[in-house]
Design an enzyme around this catalytic site. Structure first.
Site, PDB file in Angstrom:
ATOM      1  N   LYS A  12       2.665 -16.207  30.696  1.00 18.21           N
ATOM      2  CA  LYS A  12       1.293 -16.441  31.128  1.00 18.21           C
ATOM      3  C   LYS A  12       0.400 -16.721  29.924  1.00 18.21           C
ATOM      4  O   LYS A  12      -0.319 -17.734  29.886  1.00 18.21           O
ATOM      5  CB  LYS A  12       0.756 -15.235  31.900  1.00 18.21           C
ATOM      6  CG  LYS A  12      -0.674 -15.400  32.382  1.00 18.21           C
ATOM      7  CD  LYS A  12      -1.233 -14.113  32.953  1.00 18.21           C
ATOM      8  CE  LYS A  12      -1.646 -13.165  31.848  1.00 18.21           C
ATOM      9  NZ  LYS A  12      -2.391 -11.992  32.352  1.00 18.21           N
ATOM     10  N   ASP A  55      -1.232 -15.932  36.663  1.00 13.65           N
ATOM     11  CA  ASP A  55      -1.824 -14.601  36.581  1.00 13.65           C
ATOM     12  C   ASP A  55      -1.909 -14.031  37.996  1.00 13.65           C
ATOM     13  O   ASP A  55      -1.353 -14.598  38.935  1.00 13.65           O
ATOM     14  CB  ASP A  55      -3.191 -14.653  35.893  1.00 13.65           C
ATOM     15  CG  ASP A  55      -4.271 -15.302  36.748  1.00 13.65           C
ATOM     16  OD1 ASP A  55      -3.944 -15.903  37.799  1.00 13.65           O
ATOM     17  OD2 ASP A  55      -5.456 -15.200  36.369  1.00 13.65           O
TER      18      ASP A  55
END
Length: 238
Positions: A132, A150
């Protein structure tokens, strides 16, 4: 699967629906962007690591002082721990975060000459950096497109029926397959904006959502347009 339907949409129908959603989100959020303030790949990398379990606004509140005091990896690697913790305190978990960013800076110096690497395999070798964070840095600091999975993106793409996966790598794979690669970074920002402002985790504002006609989960939140509009935030929270 579509609510009330006997079978999932065809691959072509899913792609078309996903791209309609993206166009609608682009119209709703023309200013969608990374909400962390940064002036270099190093600043974005550190800020993204610090954003764990806090808001972007809190991170933006400490990074001016942080980078004025320790402007590069070499300086941060040698930071006085007590002084660094005091600067990071407003972000929460400040002792752990201080440890992580010092180790991160030290690794940048030791392995990359103090520079932030520009590939995913290299980035994920750094302390505190997963896919991420790596995709945030690649997309916004280096212009390398990628899907940032996310909590908001994961929640929305499952609600939208783009994937049933919960593992971030599998989610990233399924989303990437629906879009042109060049669109992935902005798609991520628009999904995050939508998740922070409209499609909330606990009470989505379905009646004020620009993509409700293409969302299999439409109706799970507030459907009354007036009450839904009252739930929409002008500004997102992480």
């Amino acid at each position: 699967m579509e609510v009330g339907s006997a079978s999932p949409p065809s691959r072509l129908a899913l792609v078309r629906r996903a791209r309609r959603v993206h166009r609608a989100l682009a119209e709703r959020y023309p200013d969608a962007r990374c909400e962390l303030d940064f002036a270099s790949p190093f600043e974005l990398l550190v800020a993204t690591v610090l954003s764990a379990q806090t808001t972007d606004q809190r991170v933006n509140g400490v990074t001016p002082a942080l980078f004025a005091r320790w402007p590069d990896a070499a300086a941060l690697a040698g930071a006085d721990r007590a002084e660094l913790e005091a600067v990071l305190r407003p972000t929460g978990f400040f002792r752990a975060k201080a440890d992580t960013v010092v180790r991160l800076a030290d690794r940048l110096v030791a392995d990359f000459g103090g520079r932030v690497p520009a590939t995913l395999p290299e980035l994920v070798t750094l302390p505190g950096v997963g896919r991420k964070t790596a995709n945030v840095v690649l997309g916004d600091a280096f212009g390398v497109p990628g899907t940032t999975v996310d909590t908001h993106v994961g929640r929305l793409v499952r609600r939208l029926g783009w994937t049933e996966e919960t593992d971030p790598v599998a989610v990233e794979r399924d989303v990437d397959a629906l879009f042109a690669r060049r669109d992935l970074t902005l798609l991520s920002h628009r999904l995050i904006f939508h998740g922070r402002r409209t499609c909330h985790a606990r009470r989505p504002a379905c009646g004020a959502c620009p993509v409700q006609r293409d969302c299999p989960s439409a109706g799970t939140g507030e459907t009354d347009p007036v009450r839904a509009a009252a739930l929409v935030r002008d500004r997102g929270r992480a």
